[in-house]
Scaffold this active site. Structure first.
Site, short mmCIF file in Angstrom:
data_model
loop_
_atom_site.label_atom_id
_atom_site.label_comp_id
_atom_site.label_asym_id
_atom_site.label_seq_id
_atom_site.Cartn_x
_atom_site.Cartn_y
_atom_site.Cartn_z
N LEU A 102 -8.82 -3.32 3.07
CA LEU A 102 -9.08 -1.90 3.29
C LEU A 102 -9.25 -1.14 1.98
CD1 LEU A 102 -6.57 -1.12 6.20
CD2 LEU A 102 -9.04 -1.39 6.37
N LYS A 145 -7.87 -0.96 -2.59
CA LYS A 145 -7.16 -1.55 -3.74
C LYS A 145 -6.63 -0.44 -4.62
CE LYS A 145 -7.82 -5.05 -7.37
NZ LYS A 145 -6.73 -5.91 -6.90
N GLY A 146 -5.40 -0.61 -5.13
CA GLY A 146 -4.79 0.36 -6.02
C GLY A 146 -4.37 -0.30 -7.33
N VAL A 178 -4.49 -3.23 -0.13
CA VAL A 178 -4.17 -2.89 1.25
C VAL A 178 -5.10 -3.68 2.16
CG1 VAL A 178 -3.93 -1.06 2.98
CG2 VAL A 178 -3.43 -0.57 0.57
N ASP A 225 -0.31 14.32 -4.61
CA ASP A 225 -1.60 13.64 -4.79
C ASP A 225 -2.44 13.76 -3.53
OD1 ASP A 225 -3.49 12.22 -6.25
OD2 ASP A 225 -2.76 10.27 -5.56
#
Length: 223
Positions: free
Chosen positions: A87, A89-90, A95, A203
């Protein structure tokens, strides 16, 4: 002024240059040796910290459970979740969309090798603790569980939709003012819930709002 190596014997300029070069070379060797010792010390401290910080899970870090050495983390399987697709990426992990039995879930896998210090682990522990605190609101993505394997810490989240608000707006224009108000109202209600618990999001942006399939009337969720 005459520089002498031995009383009465003047030192030639070439001799002086050779002596200075030897001193520079010896100084460089000492600098390299000290730099090597410093790197070895830093690496030893890093390894000690790496080994120690995960021993604090479940005690000092109450949001992170102790490591389960037998937790499945391979292929498309993590614990009892079957992963279907990615789903997002961080900075710390990825995810995924998957199924836990018959239930759809979003699985946030935080890779432990990307958590470089105890402060990073503290930040993750705080994030988990806040997610546990704010559960129970229909417009806040709910944390349903946390698992801790040898490679990663996995946050099991409610699946709220494939697209965030930013991606959804790029694909689909809002059809009416009512749709805009629906999105804004649900985001505001989510933030009011956080503020009632003394939590500041800090955020809030379209990328952190998940739109339910197929349209936001079905609900938007703040992540």
């Amino acid at each position: 002024e005459v520089v002498c190596a031995v009383p009465g014997a003047p030192l030639r300029e070439t001799d002086l240059q050779v002596a200075l070069l030897k001193i520079d070379k010896r100084t460089l060797q000492w600098d390299n040796a000290l730099a090597g010792l410093k790197r070895e010390r830093e690496e030893a401290l890093r390894r000690a910290e790496e080994a120690h910080k995960w021993s604090l899970a479940g005690s000092v870090f109450r949001g992170i459970p102790p490591v389960d050495a037998h937790l499945v983390e391979r292929g498309n399987r993590v614990a009892n979740v079957t992963i279907s697709s990615k789903l997002g990426k961080g900075s710390w992990g990825t995810v995924y969309f998957g199924k836990q039995g018959s239930q759809l879930v979003a699985l946030k896998c935080v890779h432990k090798n990307l958590l470089k210090s105890v402060l990073d682990v503290c930040s993750l522990d705080r994030e988990i603790s806040i997610l546990q605190l704010v559960r129970g609101h229909p417009n806040v993505c709910e944390l349903t569980g946390v698992t801790h394997g040898p490679l990663a810490i996995h946050l099991h989240m409610e699946y709220a939709g494939k697209l965030n608000l930013h991606s959804w707006l790029q694909r689909t224009a809002c059809e009416s003012l009512g749709e805009v108000l629906t999105i804004a109202t649900q985001c505001a209600e989510a933030l009011c819930h956080l503020h009632s618990l003394n939590v500041a999001h800090r955020d809030i942006k379209p990328e952190n709002v998940v739109v339910a399939d197929p349209r936001p009337e079905a609900g938007v969720h703040v992540t």
